[in-house]
Write a protein that holds these residues in place. Structure first.
Motif, PDB file in Angstrom:
ATOM      1  N   GLU A 190     -48.934-124.210 -20.988  1.00  0.00           N
ATOM      2  CA  GLU A 190     -49.632-123.156 -20.248  1.00  0.00           C
ATOM      3  C   GLU A 190     -48.646-122.169 -19.630  1.00  0.00           C
ATOM      4  OE1 GLU A 190     -52.011-125.415 -17.516  1.00  0.00           O
ATOM      5  OE2 GLU A 190     -53.540-125.866 -19.033  1.00  0.00           O
ATOM      6  N   GLN A 191     -47.591-122.695 -19.015  1.00  0.00           N
ATOM      7  CA  GLN A 191     -46.574-121.828 -18.401  1.00  0.00           C
ATOM      8  C   GLN A 191     -45.860-120.998 -19.465  1.00  0.00           C
ATOM      9  OE1 GLN A 191     -47.584-121.897 -15.164  1.00  0.00           O
ATOM     10  NE2 GLN A 191     -45.436-121.797 -14.629  1.00  0.00           N
ATOM     11  N   GLY A 192     -45.544-121.618 -20.589  1.00  0.00           N
ATOM     12  CA  GLY A 192     -44.854-120.915 -21.668  1.00  0.00           C
ATOM     13  C   GLY A 192     -45.684-119.785 -22.246  1.00  0.00           C
ATOM     14  N   LEU A 193     -46.973-120.047 -22.479  1.00  0.00           N
ATOM     15  CA  LEU A 193     -47.844-119.009 -23.025  1.00  0.00           C
ATOM     16  C   LEU A 193     -48.056-117.872 -22.025  1.00  0.00           C
ATOM     17  CD1 LEU A 193     -50.498-121.176 -24.911  1.00  0.00           C
ATOM     18  CD2 LEU A 193     -48.562-119.910 -25.867  1.00  0.00           C
TER      19      LEU A 193
ATOM     20  N   LEU B  58     -44.892-115.856 -22.038  1.00  0.00           N
ATOM     21  CA  LEU B  58     -44.834-115.078 -23.282  1.00  0.00           C
ATOM     22  C   LEU B  58     -45.731-113.845 -23.175  1.00  0.00           C
ATOM     23  CD1 LEU B  58     -43.462-115.413 -26.057  1.00  0.00           C
ATOM     24  CD2 LEU B  58     -45.524-116.558 -26.842  1.00  0.00           C
ATOM     25  N   LYS B  59     -46.909-114.032 -22.614  1.00  0.00           N
ATOM     26  CA  LYS B  59     -47.872-112.938 -22.476  1.00  0.00           C
ATOM     27  C   LYS B  59     -47.354-111.837 -21.551  1.00  0.00           C
ATOM     28  CE  LYS B  59     -52.770-112.158 -21.711  1.00  0.00           C
ATOM     29  NZ  LYS B  59     -54.055-112.785 -21.420  1.00  0.00           N
ATOM     30  N   ARG B  60     -46.660-112.227 -20.488  1.00  0.00           N
ATOM     31  CA  ARG B  60     -46.171-111.206 -19.550  1.00  0.00           C
ATOM     32  C   ARG B  60     -44.787-110.671 -19.924  1.00  0.00           C
ATOM     33  NH1 ARG B  60     -45.905-115.834 -16.198  1.00  0.00           N
ATOM     34  NH2 ARG B  60     -43.754-116.356 -15.715  1.00  0.00           N
ATOM     35  N   GLY B  61     -44.213-111.178 -21.032  1.00  0.00           N
ATOM     36  CA  GLY B  61     -42.954-110.634 -21.519  1.00  0.00           C
ATOM     37  C   GLY B  61     -41.711-111.309 -20.976  1.00  0.00           C
TER      38      GLY B  61
ATOM     39  N   TYR C  31     -39.572-113.738 -21.852  1.00  0.00           N
ATOM     40  CA  TYR C  31     -39.288-114.556 -23.029  1.00  0.00           C
ATOM     41  C   TYR C  31     -38.318-115.698 -22.745  1.00  0.00           C
ATOM     42  CZ  TYR C  31     -41.601-110.566 -25.039  1.00  0.00           C
ATOM     43  OH  TYR C  31     -42.511-109.583 -25.299  1.00  0.00           O
ATOM     44  N   THR C  32     -37.426-115.517 -21.801  1.00  0.00           N
ATOM     45  CA  THR C  32     -36.502-116.594 -21.447  1.00  0.00           C
ATOM     46  C   THR C  32     -37.267-117.766 -20.851  1.00  0.00           C
ATOM     47  OG1 THR C  32     -34.750-114.978 -21.030  1.00  0.00           O
ATOM     48  CG2 THR C  32     -34.446-117.176 -20.110  1.00  0.00           C
ATOM     49  N   GLN C  33     -38.141-117.471 -19.893  1.00  0.00           N
ATOM     50  CA  GLN C  33     -38.945-118.519 -19.271  1.00  0.00           C
ATOM     51  C   GLN C  33     -39.890-119.146 -20.289  1.00  0.00           C
ATOM     52  OE1 GLN C  33     -38.478-119.733 -16.267  1.00  0.00           O
ATOM     53  NE2 GLN C  33     -40.113-121.222 -16.477  1.00  0.00           N
ATOM     54  N   ALA C  34     -40.455-118.324 -21.152  1.00  0.00           N
ATOM     55  CA  ALA C  34     -41.359-118.840 -22.186  1.00  0.00           C
ATOM     56  C   ALA C  34     -40.630-119.827 -23.092  1.00  0.00           C
ATOM     57  CB  ALA C  34     -41.924-117.687 -23.014  1.00  0.00           C
ATOM     58  N   ALA C  35     -39.428-119.462 -23.508  1.00  0.00           N
ATOM     59  CA  ALA C  35     -38.659-120.351 -24.388  1.00  0.00           C
ATOM     60  C   ALA C  35     -38.332-121.663 -23.686  1.00  0.00           C
ATOM     61  CB  ALA C  35     -37.374-119.658 -24.852  1.00  0.00           C
TER      62      ALA C  35
ATOM     63  N   GLU D  10     -41.623-117.354 -31.580  1.00  0.00           N
ATOM     64  CA  GLU D  10     -41.938-115.998 -31.129  1.00  0.00           C
ATOM     65  C   GLU D  10     -41.054-115.600 -29.947  1.00  0.00           C
ATOM     66  OE1 GLU D  10     -45.904-113.541 -29.600  1.00  0.00           O
ATOM     67  OE2 GLU D  10     -46.074-115.651 -30.138  1.00  0.00           O
ATOM     68  N   ALA D  11     -40.927-116.503 -28.975  1.00  0.00           N
ATOM     69  CA  ALA D  11     -40.078-116.220 -27.802  1.00  0.00           C
ATOM     70  C   ALA D  11     -38.622-116.074 -28.219  1.00  0.00           C
ATOM     71  CB  ALA D  11     -40.230-117.331 -26.767  1.00  0.00           C
ATOM     72  N   ARG D  12     -38.166-116.949 -29.101  1.00  0.00           N
ATOM     73  CA  ARG D  12     -36.770-116.887 -29.551  1.00  0.00           C
ATOM     74  C   ARG D  12     -36.491-115.599 -30.322  1.00  0.00           C
ATOM     75  NH1 ARG D  12     -36.228-123.228 -31.341  1.00  0.00           N
ATOM     76  NH2 ARG D  12     -35.458-123.989 -29.328  1.00  0.00           N
ATOM     77  N   LEU D  13     -37.447-115.146 -31.109  1.00  0.00           N
ATOM     78  CA  LEU D  13     -37.282-113.871 -31.818  1.00  0.00           C
ATOM     79  C   LEU D  13     -37.127-112.728 -30.828  1.00  0.00           C
ATOM     80  CD1 LEU D  13     -39.795-114.086 -34.803  1.00  0.00           C
ATOM     81  CD2 LEU D  13     -37.316-113.779 -34.939  1.00  0.00           C
TER      82      LEU D  13
END
Length: 181
Positions: free
Chosen positions: A38-41, A44-47, A49-53, A76-79
């Motif tokens: 949930e936190q990762g998505l 990712l949604k708010r941009g 990407y480091t936290q998402a990964a 997606e986050a790593r890209l």
């Protein structure tokens, strides 16, 4: 008189306690995994990407079995972070889990085109065409177009390198269309 020092009752109690501890651990791991997904998505949604990964990597570690959706979002986050090698590895894992995942094959194909690995990109196009869905066919057509564009651009880049041995000077790179990095 002989004292009874355990026996079947003690063994049963120990087995029940161990089973309850294992079930509790399994629930805790599941909760941690869900929270990290949930936190990762959300990141990712708010941009972010480091936290998402970071969150999605934790979620992947807490999964008992590899989860294709988590791995796809991790790629997606790593890209977005520019970590192409790690993204490619995640996408390859997604495809090994779900060979008919058109979105993962498309993203992997785009990476191959950018690396000028047109043979591998063509393999992804073939796999997408075999999937046969409208989405997969659309992705295959986009990759074909990217390969053609990449091949033409590569031809002109090589031609420019022969004409101008040092390549296009940095001052002119943005002035000439199609020469941005």
């Amino acid at each position: 008189m002989r004292k009874n020092r355990g026996g079947i009752t003690t063994v049963l109690v120990i087995m029940i306690v161990v089973a309850m501890l294992a079930a509790t651990a399994w629930l805790v791991i599941g909760t941690l995994r869900k929270h990290n997904v949930e936190q990762g998505l959300a990141s990712l949604k708010r941009g972010d990407y480091t936290q998402a990964a970071l969150c999605l990597e934790k979620a992947a570690r807490y999964s008992l079995r590899p989860d294709a959706a988590v791995l796809f979002h991790l790629a997606e986050a790593r890209l977005k972070l520019g970590d192409i090698t790690a993204a490619k590895g995640s996408l390859e894992k997604v495809i090994s889990l779900e060979p008919r995942n058109a979105a993962a094959r498309y993203e992997l194909g785009k990476i191959y085109v950018n690396e000028k690995n047109f043979g591998a990109a063509r393999s992804e196009i073939s796999a997408l065409e075999e999937i046969g869905s409208e989405e997969a066919k659309g992705y295959a057509d986009e990759l074909k177009s990217s390969i053609q564009t990449g091949a033409v651009k590569g031809f002109f880049d090589e031609l420019l390198k022969k004409i101008i041995p040092g390549g296009i000077p940095d001052a002119l790179k943005n002035a000439v269309p199609g020469t941005e990095d």
